[in-house]
Design a protein around this motif. Structure first.
Motif, PDB file in Angstrom:
ATOM      1  N   LEU A   1      69.292  25.636  32.701  1.00 47.21           N
ATOM      2  CA  LEU A   1      70.048  24.798  33.639  1.00 47.21           C
ATOM      3  C   LEU A   1      70.312  23.426  33.022  1.00 47.21           C
ATOM      4  N   ASP A   2      69.305  22.870  32.367  1.00 46.48           N
ATOM      5  CA  ASP A   2      69.458  21.562  31.733  1.00 46.48           C
ATOM      6  C   ASP A   2      70.385  21.636  30.526  1.00 46.48           C
ATOM      7  N   LEU A   3      70.391  22.769  29.827  1.00 44.25           N
ATOM      8  CA  LEU A   3      71.293  22.962  28.692  1.00 44.25           C
ATOM      9  C   LEU A   3      72.746  22.912  29.154  1.00 44.25           C
ATOM     10  N   VAL A   4      73.064  23.617  30.222  1.00 43.12           N
ATOM     11  CA  VAL A   4      74.428  23.667  30.735  1.00 43.12           C
ATOM     12  C   VAL A   4      74.838  22.314  31.320  1.00 43.12           C
TER      13      VAL A   4
ATOM     14  N   PHE B   1      68.602  17.903  26.262  1.00 44.36           N
ATOM     15  CA  PHE B   1      67.977  18.122  27.562  1.00 44.36           C
ATOM     16  C   PHE B   1      67.174  19.425  27.573  1.00 44.36           C
ATOM     17  N   TYR B   2      67.694  20.428  26.868  1.00 42.79           N
ATOM     18  CA  TYR B   2      66.990  21.721  26.813  1.00 42.79           C
ATOM     19  C   TYR B   2      65.615  21.545  26.177  1.00 42.79           C
ATOM     20  N   PHE B   3      65.563  20.931  24.981  1.00 46.55           N
ATOM     21  CA  PHE B   3      64.297  20.741  24.282  1.00 46.55           C
ATOM     22  C   PHE B   3      63.363  19.840  25.086  1.00 46.55           C
ATOM     23  N   TYR B   4      63.931  18.821  25.713  1.00 47.48           N
ATOM     24  CA  TYR B   4      63.120  17.883  26.485  1.00 47.48           C
ATOM     25  C   TYR B   4      62.415  18.591  27.646  1.00 47.48           C
ATOM     26  N   GLU B   5      63.187  19.353  28.420  1.00 48.58           N
ATOM     27  CA  GLU B   5      62.599  20.047  29.566  1.00 48.58           C
ATOM     28  C   GLU B   5      61.663  21.171  29.127  1.00 48.58           C
ATOM     29  N   GLU B   6      62.020  21.848  28.034  1.00 48.23           N
ATOM     30  CA  GLU B   6      61.176  22.945  27.545  1.00 48.23           C
ATOM     31  C   GLU B   6      59.829  22.412  27.059  1.00 48.23           C
ATOM     32  N   MET B   7      59.849  21.267  26.385  1.00 51.13           N
ATOM     33  CA  MET B   7      58.601  20.670  25.910  1.00 51.13           C
ATOM     34  C   MET B   7      57.746  20.186  27.075  1.00 51.13           C
ATOM     35  N   LYS B   8      58.381  19.624  28.093  1.00 54.72           N
ATOM     36  CA  LYS B   8      57.622  19.136  29.250  1.00 54.72           C
ATOM     37  C   LYS B   8      56.940  20.272  29.996  1.00 54.72           C
ATOM     38  N   ARG B   9      57.517  21.457  29.913  1.00 52.64           N
ATOM     39  CA  ARG B   9      56.911  22.607  30.596  1.00 52.64           C
ATOM     40  C   ARG B   9      55.544  22.939  30.030  1.00 52.64           C
TER      41      ARG B   9
ATOM     42  N   PRO C   1      72.481  29.172  44.118  1.00 50.68           N
ATOM     43  CA  PRO C   1      71.058  29.077  44.486  1.00 50.68           C
ATOM     44  C   PRO C   1      70.151  30.012  43.693  1.00 50.68           C
ATOM     45  N   ASP C   2      70.716  31.117  43.189  1.00 49.92           N
ATOM     46  CA  ASP C   2      69.884  32.089  42.464  1.00 49.92           C
ATOM     47  C   ASP C   2      69.585  31.653  41.031  1.00 49.92           C
ATOM     48  N   VAL C   3      70.286  30.624  40.557  1.00 50.49           N
ATOM     49  CA  VAL C   3      70.057  30.147  39.186  1.00 50.49           C
ATOM     50  C   VAL C   3      68.689  29.481  39.108  1.00 50.49           C
ATOM     51  N   GLY C   4      67.917  29.842  38.101  1.00 47.83           N
ATOM     52  CA  GLY C   4      66.592  29.246  37.934  1.00 47.83           C
ATOM     53  C   GLY C   4      66.679  27.791  37.529  1.00 47.83           C
ATOM     54  N   ARG C   5      65.601  27.056  37.739  1.00 47.11           N
ATOM     55  CA  ARG C   5      65.584  25.632  37.416  1.00 47.11           C
ATOM     56  C   ARG C   5      64.893  25.372  36.077  1.00 47.11           C
ATOM     57  N   GLY C   6      65.048  26.289  35.147  1.00 49.04           N
ATOM     58  CA  GLY C   6      64.435  26.150  33.840  1.00 49.04           C
ATOM     59  C   GLY C   6      65.313  25.379  32.868  1.00 49.04           C
ATOM     60  N   PRO C   7      64.954  25.420  31.578  1.00 47.81           N
ATOM     61  CA  PRO C   7      65.682  24.666  30.549  1.00 47.81           C
ATOM     62  C   PRO C   7      67.151  25.061  30.403  1.00 47.81           C
TER      63      PRO C   7
ATOM     64  N   TYR D   1      74.121  10.112  32.156  1.00 47.27           N
ATOM     65  CA  TYR D   1      72.961  10.354  33.013  1.00 47.27           C
ATOM     66  C   TYR D   1      73.386  10.782  34.411  1.00 47.27           C
ATOM     67  N   MET D   2      74.363  10.054  34.969  1.00 40.37           N
ATOM     68  CA  MET D   2      74.798  10.373  36.328  1.00 40.37           C
ATOM     69  C   MET D   2      75.430  11.761  36.387  1.00 40.37           C
ATOM     70  N   ALA D   3      76.306  12.067  35.411  1.00 42.38           N
ATOM     71  CA  ALA D   3      76.966  13.370  35.404  1.00 42.38           C
ATOM     72  C   ALA D   3      75.955  14.489  35.224  1.00 42.38           C
ATOM     73  N   TYR D   4      74.948  14.254  34.389  1.00 38.63           N
ATOM     74  CA  TYR D   4      73.904  15.276  34.203  1.00 38.63           C
ATOM     75  C   TYR D   4      73.194  15.563  35.526  1.00 38.63           C
ATOM     76  N   GLU D   5      72.797  14.503  36.221  1.00 37.52           N
ATOM     77  CA  GLU D   5      72.104  14.694  37.501  1.00 37.52           C
ATOM     78  C   GLU D   5      73.008  15.398  38.510  1.00 37.52           C
ATOM     79  N   GLU D   6      74.301  14.982  38.534  1.00 34.35           N
ATOM     80  CA  GLU D   6      75.229  15.568  39.497  1.00 34.35           C
ATOM     81  C   GLU D   6      75.548  17.023  39.168  1.00 34.35           C
TER      82      GLU D   6
END
Length: 341
Positions: free
Chosen positions: A120-123, A206-214, A112-118, A97-102
């Motif tokens: 980003l969470d996948l990587v 994380f990708y599916f989680y964030e994509e579903m929340k969208r 900064p130009d990278v979008g904050r979409g799924p 969890y900590m490494a993901y957030e960091e």
């Protein structure tokens, strides 16, 4: 009494307020992982026995396996290896969890130009999963070896008996015997399929989680029930895609318990081919149904506890934390007017 409580409250508030954000994320992740893992420990025990192809369990099915463990080992039998499992999952979940957030914050700040979409969470999720596995894998190996053992009350290991009857007395004894037998490499046996599996699994989760929340209406996005449903489905999808590698990893971990000391052990690809040739391709999905039953409550409990502990420790939201870091970095840089002669 009232004054003592007030003093305790002030001290606790001061302690929480003085904690760095990454420490709070470590604590929240560790508590969430430990609670979730303990709740689903009985299903995890049966799943490992199915994955490692113990015929006496696969032939009697799920309900029969629970009955057999209860009769031969008692209630504590369902938690054989859980000590090592919790000892592994607490630092693993904390780091994950900590490494993901960091990683997520570093990527946003560094690019900064990278979008904050799924994506980003996948990587971020993939690299966080790999980081956590590397640091905690030996504990996972010990947990599997302890869970693999099935000791009936009437049986005791005797001299000259087959190697598969070797009994580890506990976590320390298991570590000691593995290290004496194969050194550091022995403690990381099966880590390759673990990394192959965790990179896509953690990232996809994380990708599916964030994509579903969208696709969830904004007025429901903070609802914990919605988060649990999204997380559970994400865990199920991610697990389905990567489960065969988990089976390969488990069989590699217990390989030395099944073969003679002189026989060479197999690598990841060799083990995968061996499973398909000798046990059939269906073995690559053995225990998947049990894993589905385990993943849903595990992910649900994990997300719930993580959110509750984060709220208690007053961890800022991801976007708020990133904005604070960006602001602090910008304020530390000298302005153009100051640097120009």
């Amino acid at each position: 009494m009232g004054e003592e409580r007030d003093k305790y409250g002030v001290m606790l508030d001061g302690l929480i307020g003085g904690m760095p954000v990454f420490v709070k994320e470590l604590i929240a992740g560790g508590v969430a992982g430990g609670v979730a893992k303990t709740v689903v420990a009985p299903l995890e025990r049966v799943k490992i026995l199915f994955q490692t192809r113990r015929a006496e369990f696969q032939s009697i099915g799920l309900s029969g396996s629970f009955s057999k463990i209860a009769k031969t080992e008692g209630v504590l039998g369902f938690y054989r290896g859980n000590g090592a499992s919790v000892a592994r999952i607490v630092p693993y979940a904390a780091l994950h969890y900590m490494a993901y957030e960091e990683y997520r914050r570093w990527i946003i700040l560094g690019f900064p130009d990278v979008g904050r979409g799924p994506v980003l969470d996948l990587v971020a999720g993939s690299f966080a999963g790999g980081t956590a596995v590397i640091f905690t894998y030996p504990l996972d190996l010990v947990r599997t070896k302890l869970a693999y053992q099935v000791v009936e009350p009437s049986k005791r290991p005797v001299k000259g008996h087959a190697r598969c009857d070797l009994v580890y007395k506990g976590i320390r004894d298991c570590f000691s015997k593995i290290y004496k037998e194969a050194g550091i490499r022995g403690l990381y046996r099966g880590v390759a399929p673990s990394l192959y599996g965790i990179f896509p699994y953690a990232g996809l989760k994380f990708y599916f989680y964030e994509e579903m929340k969208r696709h969830v209406p904004k007025n429901h996005q903070k609802d914990i029930t919605v988060k649990l449903v999204c997380g559970s489905v994400a865990g199920l999808l991610g697990q389905t895609f990567t489960y065969p590698l988990d089976v390969v990893r488990r069989q590699m971990q217990v390989q030395r318990l099944l073969i003679s000391g002189s026989s060479p052990t197999k690598g990841t690809v060799e083990t995968l081919v061996m499973i398909v040739q000798t046990q059939g391709w269906k073995q690559l999905f053995s225990g998947l149904s049990i894993n589905y039953l385990k993943v849903v409550p595990s992910v649900a409990i994990g997300f719930t506890v993580y959110d509750v502990v984060k709220a208690y420790l007053r961890v800022p939201s991801r976007d708020e934390g990133t904005i604070v870091q960006q602001s602090s970095q910008q304020s530390s840089l000298p302005s153009l007017s100051q640097t120009q002669p």
